[in-house]
Scaffold this motif. Sequence first.
Motif, mmCIF file in Angstrom:
data_model
loop_
_atom_site.group_PDB
_atom_site.id
_atom_site.type_symbol
_atom_site.label_atom_id
_atom_site.label_comp_id
_atom_site.label_asym_id
_atom_site.label_seq_id
_atom_site.Cartn_x
_atom_site.Cartn_y
_atom_site.Cartn_z
ATOM 1 N N LEU A 1 0.836 -1.210 0.000
ATOM 2 C CA LEU A 1 0.000 0.000 0.000
ATOM 3 C C LEU A 1 0.863 1.250 0.000
ATOM 4 C CD1 LEU A 1 -2.821 -0.817 2.595
ATOM 5 C CD2 LEU A 1 -2.826 -1.186 0.121
ATOM 6 N N ASN A 2 1.903 1.264 0.839
ATOM 7 C CA ASN A 2 2.810 2.420 0.888
ATOM 8 C C ASN A 2 3.499 2.627 -0.452
ATOM 9 O OD1 ASN A 2 2.177 2.915 3.558
ATOM 10 N ND2 ASN A 2 3.842 1.652 4.336
ATOM 11 N N ASN B 1 1.147 4.374 -2.881
ATOM 12 C CA ASN B 1 0.996 5.801 -2.611
ATOM 13 C C ASN B 1 2.270 6.592 -2.884
ATOM 14 O OD1 ASN B 1 -1.718 5.686 -1.924
ATOM 15 N ND2 ASN B 1 -1.303 5.334 0.241
ATOM 16 N N PRO C 1 -3.555 -6.174 -1.661
ATOM 17 C CA PRO C 1 -3.272 -4.743 -1.811
ATOM 18 C C PRO C 1 -3.278 -4.282 -3.270
ATOM 19 C CG PRO C 1 -1.370 -5.888 -0.879
ATOM 20 C CD PRO C 1 -2.470 -6.884 -0.981
ATOM 21 N N LEU D 1 -6.595 -3.003 -4.301
ATOM 22 C CA LEU D 1 -6.837 -1.624 -3.863
ATOM 23 C C LEU D 1 -6.127 -0.639 -4.784
ATOM 24 C CD1 LEU D 1 -6.552 -2.136 -0.032
ATOM 25 C CD2 LEU D 1 -8.584 -1.374 -1.255
ATOM 26 N N ALA D 2 -4.931 -1.006 -5.213
ATOM 27 C CA ALA D 2 -4.187 -0.149 -6.139
ATOM 28 C C ALA D 2 -5.003 0.078 -7.406
ATOM 29 C CB ALA D 2 -2.837 -0.775 -6.468
ATOM 30 N N ILE E 1 -4.519 5.581 -1.824
ATOM 31 C CA ILE E 1 -5.222 4.584 -1.018
ATOM 32 C C ILE E 1 -5.434 5.180 0.370
ATOM 33 C CG2 ILE E 1 -5.096 2.290 0.009
ATOM 34 C CD1 ILE E 1 -3.396 1.432 -2.384
ATOM 35 N N ALA F 1 -7.629 1.833 4.783
ATOM 36 C CA ALA F 1 -7.464 0.583 4.038
ATOM 37 C C ALA F 1 -6.437 -0.318 4.711
ATOM 38 C CB ALA F 1 -7.047 0.876 2.601
ATOM 39 N N GLU F 2 -5.505 0.283 5.448
ATOM 40 C CA GLU F 2 -4.508 -0.522 6.157
ATOM 41 C C GLU F 2 -5.175 -1.498 7.120
ATOM 42 O OE1 GLU F 2 -1.315 1.558 8.031
ATOM 43 O OE2 GLU F 2 -0.793 2.644 6.189
ATOM 44 N N VAL G 1 -6.544 -4.387 5.078
ATOM 45 C CA VAL G 1 -5.456 -5.242 4.588
ATOM 46 C C VAL G 1 -4.888 -6.069 5.732
ATOM 47 C CG1 VAL G 1 -3.103 -5.222 3.650
ATOM 48 C CG2 VAL G 1 -4.900 -3.847 2.582
#
Length: 196
Positions: A88-89, A92, A155, A158-159, A168, A172-173, A176
């Motif tokens: 996720l990071n 972003n 993840p 989500l992307a 995101i 959302a974290e 996940v």
Amino acid sequence: MGRKPGFTDEQVFVWLSEHLAQAPGVTVQQVSKGTGVSVGSLYHRYGSMEGLLAEAWIWAQDHFSRLIVPLLKADGERAATRAALEVLNFVNANKAAATLLFLVPERYLVRPGLDLSIMDRVAEARDLLASSISDFASRINHIAETVELAVLQLPASLAEKYLPHGTIPAQAELYVRKTCRMILSNPLEIEEVEHA
């Protein structure tokens, strides 16, 4: 119109990611017009349009692997969850690379008929991530498909929702984290994967 005397791969790949997020195809002329890099310079550096697209995929995959592969050297479900959160990071923080990996289908970037040396680099990049997942899965007594689902596919979905222009959301974290743990706590059986 003057052309840029020098350019970086990243400048070209970032433009390419933005374009391919909007339209599935691209020509060398469009890349030239969009980046300000001459057609001749693009051919000189990448050899062909197919070479340029493959180099963009390799660039994105290398960025991703440098982040994820070290995390998969740790053991345990917490390490898997940490890796999933880092995906996720990555999305972003590296929108261009994430767009090329998660939004643009790989078949658009890595096409048949590529130069053998580029195909070898593509295979190396694929193998590095696949073997890291496989090794990690074996250390925590899961099959690779389960780890890939928990750490990458969740993840990545989500992307696909938020790229190329969105971010995101932080909440959302939580999803996940919970879903990754649930997947790893209830792994697919090998027979289920083979018959799916």
